[in-house]
Design a protein around this motif. Sequence first.
Motif, PDB file in Angstrom:
ATOM      1  N   ASP A   1      60.708  43.868  13.173  1.00 48.85           N
ATOM      2  CA  ASP A   1      60.588  42.512  12.647  1.00 48.85           C
ATOM      3  C   ASP A   1      60.620  42.579  11.130  1.00 48.85           C
ATOM      4  OD1 ASP A   1      59.921  39.990  11.823  1.00 48.85           O
ATOM      5  OD2 ASP A   1      58.191  39.754  13.143  1.00 48.85           O
ATOM      6  N   ASN A   2      61.718  42.110  10.529  1.00 54.72           N
ATOM      7  CA  ASN A   2      61.844  42.060   9.068  1.00 54.72           C
ATOM      8  C   ASN A   2      61.513  40.683   8.501  1.00 54.72           C
ATOM      9  OD1 ASN A   2      63.043  44.791   8.340  1.00 54.72           O
ATOM     10  ND2 ASN A   2      64.532  44.107   9.874  1.00 54.72           N
ATOM     11  N   GLY A   3      60.893  39.843   9.302  1.00 58.32           N
ATOM     12  CA  GLY A   3      60.629  38.479   8.879  1.00 58.32           C
ATOM     13  C   GLY A   3      61.553  37.538   9.626  1.00 58.32           C
ATOM     14  N   ARG A   4      62.692  37.201   9.025  1.00 59.01           N
ATOM     15  CA  ARG A   4      63.655  36.319   9.710  1.00 59.01           C
ATOM     16  C   ARG A   4      64.795  37.083  10.368  1.00 59.01           C
ATOM     17  NH1 ARG A   4      66.647  32.750   7.517  1.00 59.01           N
ATOM     18  NH2 ARG A   4      66.561  33.370   5.333  1.00 59.01           N
ATOM     19  N   ILE A   5      64.833  38.418  10.207  1.00 59.16           N
ATOM     20  CA  ILE A   5      65.857  39.246  10.842  1.00 59.16           C
ATOM     21  C   ILE A   5      65.141  40.262  11.732  1.00 59.16           C
ATOM     22  CG2 ILE A   5      67.799  40.799  10.504  1.00 59.16           C
ATOM     23  CD1 ILE A   5      68.331  38.019   9.434  1.00 59.16           C
ATOM     24  N   LEU A   6      65.442  40.219  13.031  1.00 52.80           N
ATOM     25  CA  LEU A   6      64.750  41.066  13.997  1.00 52.80           C
ATOM     26  C   LEU A   6      65.768  41.772  14.885  1.00 52.80           C
ATOM     27  CD1 LEU A   6      63.274  37.978  13.897  1.00 52.80           C
ATOM     28  CD2 LEU A   6      61.456  39.299  14.984  1.00 52.80           C
ATOM     29  N   THR A   7      65.422  42.966  15.336  1.00 48.58           N
ATOM     30  CA  THR A   7      66.279  43.717  16.257  1.00 48.58           C
ATOM     31  C   THR A   7      65.406  44.354  17.320  1.00 48.58           C
ATOM     32  OG1 THR A   7      66.143  45.684  14.835  1.00 48.58           O
ATOM     33  CG2 THR A   7      68.054  44.244  14.535  1.00 48.58           C
ATOM     34  N   SER A   8      65.996  44.586  18.498  1.00 51.24           N
ATOM     35  CA  SER A   8      65.228  45.250  19.559  1.00 51.24           C
ATOM     36  C   SER A   8      66.009  46.428  20.097  1.00 51.24           C
ATOM     37  CB  SER A   8      64.925  44.276  20.708  1.00 51.24           C
ATOM     38  OG  SER A   8      66.011  44.188  21.613  1.00 51.24           O
ATOM     39  N   ALA A   9      65.293  47.322  20.748  1.00 44.26           N
ATOM     40  CA  ALA A   9      65.911  48.429  21.477  1.00 44.26           C
ATOM     41  C   ALA A   9      66.515  47.890  22.770  1.00 44.26           C
ATOM     42  CB  ALA A   9      64.864  49.506  21.745  1.00 44.26           C
ATOM     43  N   GLY A  10      66.874  48.787  23.668  1.00 41.54           N
ATOM     44  CA  GLY A  10      67.642  48.384  24.835  1.00 41.54           C
ATOM     45  C   GLY A  10      66.875  47.671  25.929  1.00 41.54           C
ATOM     46  N   ALA A  11      67.622  46.888  26.709  1.00 44.70           N
ATOM     47  CA  ALA A  11      67.184  46.275  27.969  1.00 44.70           C
ATOM     48  C   ALA A  11      65.828  45.596  27.837  1.00 44.70           C
ATOM     49  CB  ALA A  11      67.194  47.325  29.072  1.00 44.70           C
TER      50      ALA A  11
ATOM     51  N   ASP B   1      71.938  44.674   6.018  1.00 41.77           N
ATOM     52  CA  ASP B   1      72.057  45.582   4.869  1.00 41.77           C
ATOM     53  C   ASP B   1      70.724  45.710   4.139  1.00 41.77           C
ATOM     54  OD1 ASP B   1      74.675  45.675   5.579  1.00 41.77           O
ATOM     55  OD2 ASP B   1      75.482  44.809   3.736  1.00 41.77           O
ATOM     56  N   GLY B   2      70.311  46.962   3.934  1.00 42.68           N
ATOM     57  CA  GLY B   2      69.067  47.214   3.219  1.00 42.68           C
ATOM     58  C   GLY B   2      67.821  47.034   4.055  1.00 42.68           C
ATOM     59  N   LEU B   3      67.989  46.746   5.343  1.00 50.07           N
ATOM     60  CA  LEU B   3      66.839  46.510   6.214  1.00 50.07           C
ATOM     61  C   LEU B   3      66.693  47.617   7.252  1.00 50.07           C
ATOM     62  CD1 LEU B   3      67.180  42.679   6.944  1.00 50.07           C
ATOM     63  CD2 LEU B   3      65.795  43.812   5.188  1.00 50.07           C
ATOM     64  N   ARG B   4      65.535  47.678   7.848  1.00 50.57           N
ATOM     65  CA  ARG B   4      65.266  48.583   8.964  1.00 50.57           C
ATOM     66  C   ARG B   4      65.672  47.888  10.259  1.00 50.57           C
ATOM     67  NH1 ARG B   4      59.997  48.887  11.093  1.00 50.57           N
ATOM     68  NH2 ARG B   4      59.674  50.598  12.585  1.00 50.57           N
ATOM     69  N   ALA B   5      66.239  48.646  11.196  1.00 54.36           N
ATOM     70  CA  ALA B   5      66.716  48.049  12.442  1.00 54.36           C
ATOM     71  C   ALA B   5      66.645  49.079  13.553  1.00 54.36           C
ATOM     72  CB  ALA B   5      68.150  47.553  12.289  1.00 54.36           C
TER      73      ALA B   5
ATOM     74  N   VAL C   1      72.187  50.405   6.620  1.00 54.70           N
ATOM     75  CA  VAL C   1      71.087  49.974   7.490  1.00 54.70           C
ATOM     76  C   VAL C   1      70.212  51.179   7.815  1.00 54.70           C
ATOM     77  CG1 VAL C   1      70.478  48.932   9.714  1.00 54.70           C
ATOM     78  CG2 VAL C   1      72.540  48.181   8.504  1.00 54.70           C
ATOM     79  N   THR C   2      68.895  51.034   7.713  1.00 52.77           N
ATOM     80  CA  THR C   2      67.964  52.102   8.076  1.00 52.77           C
ATOM     81  C   THR C   2      67.651  51.976   9.560  1.00 52.77           C
ATOM     82  OG1 THR C   2      66.996  52.094   5.864  1.00 52.77           O
ATOM     83  CG2 THR C   2      65.706  53.118   7.620  1.00 52.77           C
ATOM     84  N   VAL C   3      68.182  52.877  10.366  1.00 56.63           N
ATOM     85  CA  VAL C   3      68.068  52.789  11.817  1.00 56.63           C
ATOM     86  C   VAL C   3      66.868  53.612  12.291  1.00 56.63           C
ATOM     87  CG1 VAL C   3      69.231  53.134  14.017  1.00 56.63           C
ATOM     88  CG2 VAL C   3      70.560  52.484  11.998  1.00 56.63           C
TER      89      VAL C   3
END
Length: 318
Positions: free
Chosen positions: A152-162, A121-125, A142-144
């Motif tokens: 990389d938001n610091g301690r919260i990270l997301t990646s694209a596919g595969a 919530d409130g983060l970029r992903a 969520v800002t997608v």
Amino acid sequence: MKQSAVHRVAILAFDGVVPFDLTMACEMFGRVHLPPGKIPYEVLVCAQSNRIRTKLFDMRIPWSLSHAVNAQTVIIPGLDDVLSPISNTLLEAIRAAEKNGARIASLCSGAFILARTGLLDGLRATTHWRGVQLLADLFPQVTVDPNVLFVDNGRILTSAGACAGMDLCLHMIRQDCGNAVAADTARCAVMPLAREGGQAQFIAYDPPGAPSNLSPLLQWIEERLDQELTLKDMAGQAAMSSRTLSRRFQEQLNTSPLKWLLRARVRRAQTLLETTNLPIEHIASAVGFGSPTSLREHFSRIVGVSPTAYRRSFNPVR
């Protein structure tokens, strides 16, 4: 990385997990090499139960979620069906790990699980490009970002596919162990330490579906991409005013006529770069850009890489 304690990486398993994401993370962190006697990571696969079902096979998991709660890094692999139910026990374990100071990273569609915890919530992903709109619709807080390989938001990270999950794993290894160790890990995986551009270069930009009253016009435009077309030209072909045409495009295609034309030209340029060895100058002319410079500018802005880089990646007979 501090060597006073081994860094525990907990990779979560759950029914419907994408096996590639899970095993790829195991391999990436499990094969990091440091000088003899120094172990960088303890890699554990953790689940709520000891038997997990995937789409193609079942797995036996030795570690419980309690081990994930006390990990330094928690990896959430992709979920085969992003709308399938997720147990509250799994979500609470992720929240507890984050509260204990863990770094939380989702791979591919694992972002849908991470978003359910509220930690995005409130983060970029980001997530796989096929799921970015659904993620944005389901979790408006969520800002997608559909274009990047990872966030990389610091301690919260997301990646694209595969394979973008591998990029994110290398990024975290570089943070922990330094550039030299990450580069060595990349060489072992036979992949670059950092890839050029973002996820946008992989998105299939199919022509948007359209109601029948715009379909003939869109076909007419596609057949004349090499020509100079103005809003007035398109409105005249559609037998309506420029203002009315712009309103119809916005209502039905969520864009303007000129932006649709620009993307159609870029789509055609992508096809020519993938399937021919035509010089950039010829492609620029064939798709209606006034010059190679104009093609490069618009192509790089929309796709995320230059036409030359795109051809290197996607033309098998270049």
